[in-house]
Motif scaffolding. Sequence first.
Motif, PDB file in Angstrom:
ATOM      1  N   VAL A 120       0.832  -1.210  -0.005  1.00 17.36           N
ATOM      2  CA  VAL A 120       0.024   0.010  -0.048  1.00 17.36           C
ATOM      3  C   VAL A 120       0.871   1.144   0.054  1.00 17.36           C
ATOM      4  CG1 VAL A 120      -1.810  -1.103   1.304  1.00 17.36           C
ATOM      5  CG2 VAL A 120      -0.326  -0.252   2.472  1.00 17.36           C
ATOM      6  N   PRO A 121       0.409   2.255  -0.625  1.00 18.54           N
ATOM      7  CA  PRO A 121       1.223   3.446  -0.776  1.00 18.54           C
ATOM      8  C   PRO A 121       1.055   4.079   0.818  1.00 18.54           C
ATOM      9  CG  PRO A 121      -0.720   3.891  -1.976  1.00 18.54           C
ATOM     10  CD  PRO A 121      -0.719   2.374  -1.490  1.00 18.54           C
ATOM     11  N   LEU A 122       2.203   4.816   0.996  1.00 19.73           N
ATOM     12  CA  LEU A 122       2.210   5.500   2.325  1.00 19.73           C
ATOM     13  C   LEU A 122       2.251   7.114   2.051  1.00 19.73           C
ATOM     14  CD1 LEU A 122       4.655   3.512   4.448  1.00 19.73           C
ATOM     15  CD2 LEU A 122       1.963   3.549   4.554  1.00 19.73           C
ATOM     16  N   VAL A 123       1.453   7.909   2.621  1.00 19.75           N
ATOM     17  CA  VAL A 123       1.136   9.473   2.563  1.00 19.75           C
ATOM     18  C   VAL A 123       1.586  10.172   3.596  1.00 19.75           C
ATOM     19  CG1 VAL A 123      -0.037  11.499   1.696  1.00 19.75           C
ATOM     20  CG2 VAL A 123      -0.388   8.914   0.607  1.00 19.75           C
ATOM     21  N   ARG A 124       2.305  11.021   3.541  1.00 17.41           N
ATOM     22  CA  ARG A 124       2.749  11.950   4.861  1.00 17.41           C
ATOM     23  C   ARG A 124       1.743  12.997   4.791  1.00 17.41           C
ATOM     24  NH1 ARG A 124       5.670  16.770   6.022  1.00 17.41           N
ATOM     25  NH2 ARG A 124       6.542  16.480   7.907  1.00 17.41           N
ATOM     26  N   PHE A 125       1.000  13.615   5.833  1.00 19.98           N
ATOM     27  CA  PHE A 125       0.074  14.569   5.742  1.00 19.98           C
ATOM     28  C   PHE A 125       0.743  15.591   6.905  1.00 19.98           C
ATOM     29  CE2 PHE A 125      -2.622  11.178   4.561  1.00 19.98           C
ATOM     30  CZ  PHE A 125      -3.629  11.727   3.722  1.00 19.98           C
ATOM     31  N   ALA A 126       0.871  16.964   6.503  1.00 23.74           N
ATOM     32  CA  ALA A 126       1.321  17.867   7.133  1.00 23.74           C
ATOM     33  C   ALA A 126       0.351  18.984   7.331  1.00 23.74           C
ATOM     34  CB  ALA A 126       2.722  18.250   6.733  1.00 23.74           C
ATOM     35  N   ARG A 142       1.520  29.727  16.304  1.00 22.56           N
ATOM     36  CA  ARG A 142       1.653  28.736  15.171  1.00 22.56           C
ATOM     37  C   ARG A 142       2.104  27.345  15.652  1.00 22.56           C
ATOM     38  NH1 ARG A 142       6.480  31.364  12.340  1.00 22.56           N
ATOM     39  NH2 ARG A 142       6.492  32.815  13.920  1.00 22.56           N
ATOM     40  N   GLY A 143       1.343  26.440  14.894  1.00 21.90           N
ATOM     41  CA  GLY A 143       1.375  25.047  15.307  1.00 21.90           C
ATOM     42  C   GLY A 143       1.217  24.028  13.846  1.00 21.90           C
ATOM     43  N   ALA A 144       1.699  22.840  14.077  1.00 24.37           N
ATOM     44  CA  ALA A 144       1.885  21.849  13.150  1.00 24.37           C
ATOM     45  C   ALA A 144       1.794  20.442  13.733  1.00 24.37           C
ATOM     46  CB  ALA A 144       3.330  22.020  12.589  1.00 24.37           C
ATOM     47  N   ALA A 145       0.867  19.752  12.749  1.00 24.24           N
ATOM     48  CA  ALA A 145       0.714  18.271  13.173  1.00 24.24           C
ATOM     49  C   ALA A 145       1.101  17.534  12.094  1.00 24.24           C
ATOM     50  CB  ALA A 145      -0.556  18.064  13.541  1.00 24.24           C
ATOM     51  N   VAL A 146       1.535  16.345  12.033  1.00 27.76           N
ATOM     52  CA  VAL A 146       1.952  15.554  11.000  1.00 27.76           C
ATOM     53  C   VAL A 146       1.733  13.808  11.237  1.00 27.76           C
ATOM     54  CG1 VAL A 146       4.207  15.316  11.872  1.00 27.76           C
ATOM     55  CG2 VAL A 146       4.066  14.865   9.542  1.00 27.76           C
ATOM     56  N   THR A 147       1.209  13.347  10.240  1.00 31.29           N
ATOM     57  CA  THR A 147       1.099  11.961  10.345  1.00 31.29           C
ATOM     58  C   THR A 147       1.346  11.239   8.999  1.00 31.29           C
ATOM     59  OG1 THR A 147      -0.413  10.215  11.047  1.00 31.29           O
ATOM     60  CG2 THR A 147      -1.559  11.934   9.588  1.00 31.29           C
ATOM     61  N   VAL A 148       1.646   9.983   8.977  1.00 29.32           N
ATOM     62  CA  VAL A 148       1.666   8.894   7.939  1.00 29.32           C
ATOM     63  C   VAL A 148       0.723   7.922   7.915  1.00 29.32           C
ATOM     64  CG1 VAL A 148       3.376   7.610   6.676  1.00 29.32           C
ATOM     65  CG2 VAL A 148       4.049   9.538   7.871  1.00 29.32           C
ATOM     66  N   ARG A 149      -0.030   7.983   6.751  1.00 31.90           N
ATOM     67  CA  ARG A 149      -1.094   6.843   6.947  1.00 31.90           C
ATOM     68  C   ARG A 149      -1.059   6.031   5.457  1.00 31.90           C
ATOM     69  NH1 ARG A 149      -5.482   9.293  10.349  1.00 31.90           N
ATOM     70  NH2 ARG A 149      -4.174   9.625  12.168  1.00 31.90           N
ATOM     71  N   ALA A 150      -1.661   5.074   5.395  1.00 32.46           N
ATOM     72  CA  ALA A 150      -1.757   4.251   3.977  1.00 32.46           C
ATOM     73  C   ALA A 150      -2.939   4.949   3.179  1.00 32.46           C
ATOM     74  CB  ALA A 150      -2.124   2.858   4.446  1.00 32.46           C
ATOM     75  N   GLY A 151      -2.425   5.139   1.964  1.00 35.88           N
ATOM     76  CA  GLY A 151      -3.609   5.838   1.037  1.00 35.88           C
ATOM     77  C   GLY A 151      -3.138   6.422  -0.271  1.00 35.88           C
ATOM     78  N   ASP A 152      -3.739   7.177  -0.798  1.00 35.03           N
ATOM     79  CA  ASP A 152      -3.278   7.976  -2.256  1.00 35.03           C
ATOM     80  C   ASP A 152      -3.226   9.496  -1.566  1.00 35.03           C
ATOM     81  OD1 ASP A 152      -3.179   8.979  -4.659  1.00 35.03           O
ATOM     82  OD2 ASP A 152      -5.006   7.845  -5.417  1.00 35.03           O
ATOM     83  N   PRO A 153      -2.200   9.995  -2.312  1.00 37.99           N
ATOM     84  CA  PRO A 153      -1.859  11.407  -1.832  1.00 37.99           C
ATOM     85  C   PRO A 153      -2.955  12.355  -2.696  1.00 37.99           C
ATOM     86  CG  PRO A 153      -0.064  10.565  -3.331  1.00 37.99           C
ATOM     87  CD  PRO A 153      -1.019   9.424  -2.919  1.00 37.99           C
ATOM     88  N   SER A 154      -3.702  11.912  -3.454  1.00 39.78           N
ATOM     89  CA  SER A 154      -4.546  12.801  -4.202  1.00 39.78           C
ATOM     90  C   SER A 154      -5.902  12.879  -3.510  1.00 39.78           C
ATOM     91  CB  SER A 154      -4.568  12.346  -5.643  1.00 39.78           C
ATOM     92  OG  SER A 154      -5.246  10.905  -5.815  1.00 39.78           O
ATOM     93  N   THR A 155      -6.039  11.871  -2.893  1.00 38.70           N
ATOM     94  CA  THR A 155      -7.395  12.092  -1.926  1.00 38.70           C
ATOM     95  C   THR A 155      -7.515  12.617  -0.654  1.00 38.70           C
ATOM     96  OG1 THR A 155      -6.871  10.016  -0.838  1.00 38.70           O
ATOM     97  CG2 THR A 155      -7.846   9.410  -2.823  1.00 38.70           C
ATOM     98  N   ARG A 156      -8.638  13.233  -0.265  1.00 39.51           N
ATOM     99  CA  ARG A 156      -8.767  13.950   0.798  1.00 39.51           C
ATOM    100  C   ARG A 156      -9.412  13.048   1.798  1.00 39.51           C
ATOM    101  NH1 ARG A 156      -7.276  18.350  -1.117  1.00 39.51           N
ATOM    102  NH2 ARG A 156      -8.242  19.535  -3.022  1.00 39.51           N
TER     103      ARG A 156
END
Length: 183
Positions: A120-126, A142-156
Amino acid sequence: MTTLCPRIVAAMAAALLCAAAAPPGGGTISVEPAGRPDAPPVAPAVAERLREALADRGFTILPGTGHSAFVAAVTLDRTAVGTGSASVPSGQAAVIPGLVGGAAGGGVSVPLSGGKTRVVPLVRFALTVQIRERRSGAIVWRGAAVTVRAGDPSTRDAATVADLCSTVLRSYPHEAPGPVTVP
């Protein structure tokens, strides 16, 4: 050599502290894309989740842009970061009903992993949020959050967006020293 009076030093320090913008405890705010004025609009799911989190922190949300006291400037980046493996279930879950006429029976079938995996592709969301005063442009938080999940980078992914939006403002009005990681 000139020595400064302790009162003057204390007054100068107090003036410097007051001059620094402090995170607001409320006021009017709008959610807008960070960067250029012609930047694409913030995705509706991101904007809505962020508005909810800001309202929970005491802000009054104003729709549209250009007329609130504060601006929450938002960026959400999705980046493909490689692949991973996920277990593939061997079948579908099923409920087996009992017999009709009072006879007992029935059960539940739960699929277990048969040892098969798939790539499965892994996508980093920041997600990055900066709250600034509209009038002066000063960044007050200012604040930031990040995660990596399985999915497609073009989907929301609505669940991922919800996790990031609630996490990024969790420590408000305090700033985390870096991005907060969301499992």
